[in-house]
Design a protein around this motif. Structure first.
Motif, short mmCIF file in Angstrom:
data_model
loop_
_atom_site.label_atom_id
_atom_site.label_comp_id
_atom_site.label_asym_id
_atom_site.label_seq_id
_atom_site.Cartn_x
_atom_site.Cartn_y
_atom_site.Cartn_z
N ASN A 1 -7.47 -4.36 -1.54
CA ASN A 1 -7.53 -5.19 -2.49
C ASN A 1 -6.65 -6.13 -2.37
N THR A 2 -7.28 -7.60 -1.91
CA THR A 2 -6.00 -8.63 -1.05
C THR A 2 -5.73 -9.87 -2.34
N ASP A 3 -6.16 -9.29 -3.99
CA ASP A 3 -5.79 -9.23 -5.10
C ASP A 3 -4.28 -8.94 -5.91
N TYR A 4 -3.57 -8.83 -4.78
CA TYR A 4 -1.93 -8.43 -4.80
C TYR A 4 -1.81 -7.91 -7.33
N TYR A 5 -1.71 -9.59 -7.23
CA TYR A 5 -1.15 -9.14 -8.50
C TYR A 5 -2.21 -8.67 -9.82
N GLN B 1 11.06 -8.67 -21.27
CA GLN B 1 12.06 -8.70 -22.50
C GLN B 1 11.09 -7.75 -24.17
N GLN B 2 9.73 -8.19 -23.94
CA GLN B 2 8.94 -8.39 -24.89
C GLN B 2 8.74 -6.75 -25.07
N ARG B 3 7.64 -6.64 -23.62
CA ARG B 3 5.89 -6.07 -23.61
C ARG B 3 6.84 -5.41 -22.80
N GLY B 4 7.58 -5.50 -21.38
CA GLY B 4 7.52 -4.01 -20.16
C GLY B 4 7.19 -5.20 -19.11
N PRO B 5 6.90 -4.15 -18.35
CA PRO B 5 6.53 -4.64 -16.66
C PRO B 5 5.46 -5.11 -16.32
N LEU B 6 5.20 -6.08 -15.42
CA LEU B 6 4.29 -6.96 -15.04
C LEU B 6 4.83 -7.05 -13.30
N VAL B 7 3.07 -6.98 -13.08
CA VAL B 7 3.51 -7.99 -11.21
C VAL B 7 3.16 -9.23 -11.52
N MET B 8 3.30 -9.57 -9.71
CA MET B 8 3.45 -10.71 -10.21
C MET B 8 3.99 -11.18 -8.51
N GLU B 9 2.16 -11.99 -7.89
CA GLU B 9 1.92 -12.02 -6.60
C GLU B 9 2.55 -13.70 -6.43
N LEU B 10 3.18 -14.20 -5.15
CA LEU B 10 3.67 -15.19 -5.05
C LEU B 10 2.99 -15.42 -3.61
N CYS B 11 1.89 -16.18 -3.47
CA CYS B 11 1.72 -16.00 -1.77
C CYS B 11 2.32 -17.59 -1.62
N THR B 12 2.41 -16.75 -0.87
CA THR B 12 3.30 -17.95 0.84
C THR B 12 2.78 -18.03 2.01
N TYR B 13 3.72 -18.30 3.11
CA TYR B 13 3.80 -17.65 4.57
C TYR B 13 5.03 -17.85 5.08
N ARG B 14 5.05 -17.02 5.99
CA ARG B 14 5.79 -17.45 7.01
C ARG B 14 6.12 -17.73 8.54
N ARG C 1 -3.30 -5.34 -8.87
CA ARG C 1 -2.98 -3.92 -8.06
C ARG C 1 -2.37 -3.05 -9.29
N GLY C 2 -1.99 -3.31 -9.89
CA GLY C 2 -1.05 -2.71 -11.19
C GLY C 2 -2.06 -1.72 -12.13
N ASP C 3 -3.07 -2.02 -11.87
CA ASP C 3 -3.82 -1.18 -12.73
C ASP C 3 -3.85 -1.73 -13.98
N ASN D 1 0.92 -1.27 0.29
CA ASN D 1 0.43 -0.10 -0.40
C ASN D 1 1.12 0.78 -0.18
N GLN D 2 2.48 1.39 -0.05
CA GLN D 2 2.92 2.18 0.12
C GLN D 2 3.11 3.12 -1.27
N GLY D 3 3.22 4.60 -1.64
CA GLY D 3 2.11 5.02 -2.62
C GLY D 3 3.70 5.32 -3.29
N GLN D 4 4.96 5.54 -2.75
CA GLN D 4 5.45 4.41 -3.33
C GLN D 4 5.58 3.86 -5.07
N ILE D 5 5.28 3.00 -3.86
CA ILE D 5 4.77 1.03 -5.36
C ILE D 5 3.81 1.84 -6.43
N PHE D 6 3.18 3.02 -6.70
CA PHE D 6 2.10 2.93 -7.55
C PHE D 6 2.72 4.04 -8.63
#
Length: 420
Positions: free
Chosen positions: A262-266, A297-310, A268-270, A223-228
């Motif tokens: 919105n917990t579907d973090y993948y 490489q071909q089209r630019g940035p994307l978001v990847m959410e890794l659902c994990t657990y500590r 949230r890149g709009d 939810n940090q603004g700098q990420i958006f």
């Protein structure tokens, strides 16, 4: 209609099989059998048979979820015995590395913060296994395993925690500031590493290296603004970058569903496409990372959410039981532990035997024991090194200003400790 759907699915499956096999089945012209020359007996000819390593095709257990993507990563992936042994060793190494970190912390040999990634090993191993030599990585708090996979030794990691000269940053960085080739370390400011990652990706594009920068952050930083802001700049400039949200479900002591609408973090890149990945499956993470590299490489940035657990708390000062139950942690350990899941794949596919797994585990134990002893007994940097590496390049003013009672001169250290 159903026949057309089945035809499309069959074609996609065949493409995945072909891509998987092409990675491992190869034979150069020099390896092809040569015809016998006149007058030569067959017994005198040394044959060079093409070597084809046995491949197992493994289906990803949980399907990927896609956002603004028509096609996603391969769900049928190839795995060889050599890869299986390597991944198993790395998974066990990170698990024992974190156990050693916890032990040293409880012995009061580790000063400052210490964040463990126990339970999240598949994220690090799967991601790093797909990186190429030109790719970069920058992360947040939990970086011990990443530093190890990117080139630092177990001794370098543990000695860094205890402030020894043999640490991967000569004992000056500690838990959150470890470095290795193409690994730009962690960051103590929540989400700040993502901005650095955008800068690294811009440098890669400017220099034409072909490298992709992976910027890792947690659900607590999402939810940090700098990420958006970085989402926006990366899209505008078509930066070769992958935003990786390691969603371990808890940001410090707050659950994701209490902190994020919105917990579907993948998603949230709009305007950026996204992929949801089972972060407890090392092969799923590897497949998604390979796809992300090709896409970026071909089209630019994307978001990847890794659902994990500590399994542990946010840091060593957090017991991790005030905001979740012990039963919850126990259930995840029993059902979704990344090491146990991959171990089952190796045994079911006859890639590794029980004896081979024991040998791997024993080698990891020995490696970690040696690293623990070094972290306990190696020397710290002398006081004269306090002023080293404060300034970059050639500094005209050799004396370090603002130090009272000591006559310290600036110098550059040799960056060799990370390979110890």
């Amino acid at each position: 209609m159903y026949r057309n759907v089945l035809t499309v699915l069959s074609a996609q499956l065949q493409q995945q099989v072909n891509r998987a096999l092409k990675r491992f089945v190869s034979c150069t012209a020099a390896q092809l059998p040569r015809p016998l020359a006149p007058g030569h007996e067959e017994a005198n000819v040394v044959r060079h048979e093409p070597y084809v390593e046995e491949v197992r095709l493994v289906r990803i257990f949980l399907d990927f979820k896609l956002y603004k993507l028509e096609l996603g990563p391969d769900t049928l992936v190839a795995l060889t015995a050599q890869e299986a042994a390597l991944y198993m060793k790395q998974l066990l190494a990170i698990r024992r590395l974190e156990a050693a970190s916890e032990q040293l912390y409880k012995e009061r040999l580790v000063r400052g913060f210490c964040h463990l990634s126990t339970g999240q090993e598949a994220c690090a191993v799967g991601l790093c296994s797909a990186l190429r030599k030109e790719d970069n990585l920058v992360a947040g708090y939990r970086i011990h395993g990443l530093a190890y996979l990117m080139g630092a030794t177990a001794k370098g990691v543990l000695s860094e925690l205890t402030g020894k000269a043999s640490g991967c940053a000569q004992g000056k960085g500690g838990s959150m500031h470890m470095y290795a080739p193409n690994f730009y370390g962690g960051n103590g400011i929540v989400g700040a590493q993502v901005s650095l990652g955008a800068g690294i990706a811009l440098a890669n594009k400017y220099r034409g290296t072909g490298g992709i920068c992976f910027a890792l952050y947690g659900d607590g930083a999402a939810n940090q603004g700098q990420i958006f802001e970085c989402f926006n700049m990366a899209k505008l400039w078509k930066l070769p970058m992958v935003f990786v949200c390691e969603n371990n479900n808890y940001g410090m002591g707050t659950s994701a569903w209490r902190s994020s609408s919105n917990t579907d973090y993948y998603t949230r890149g709009d305007f950026l496409p996204g992929i949801w990945v089972d972060g407890q499956d090392v092969l799923a993470v590897r497949s998604a990372t390979r796809f992300a590299i090709q896409y970026a490489q071909q089209r630019g940035p994307l978001v990847m959410e890794l659902c994990t657990y500590r399994y542990a708390g946010h840091s060593m000062s957090d017991p991790g039981t005030s905001y979740r139950t012990r039963e919850e942690v126990s259930q995840v350990r029993q059902r979704q532990d990344p090491i146990n899941r991959f171990r089952k794949v190796c045994l079911d596919m006859s890639l590794l035997s029980e004896n081979q797994l024991r040998i791997i585990d024993q080698s990891v134990r020995e490696e970690m024991e040696q690293a623990i002893q070094a972290a306990r007994h190696d020397a710290e940097l002398p006081l004269s090194h306090l002023a080293n590496d404060v300034y970059s390049g050639n500094c005209a003013e050799l004396k370090l200003r603002g130090v009272h009672g000591h006559d310290l001169e600036h110098a550059r250290s040799k960056a060799t400790s990370m390979h110890n």
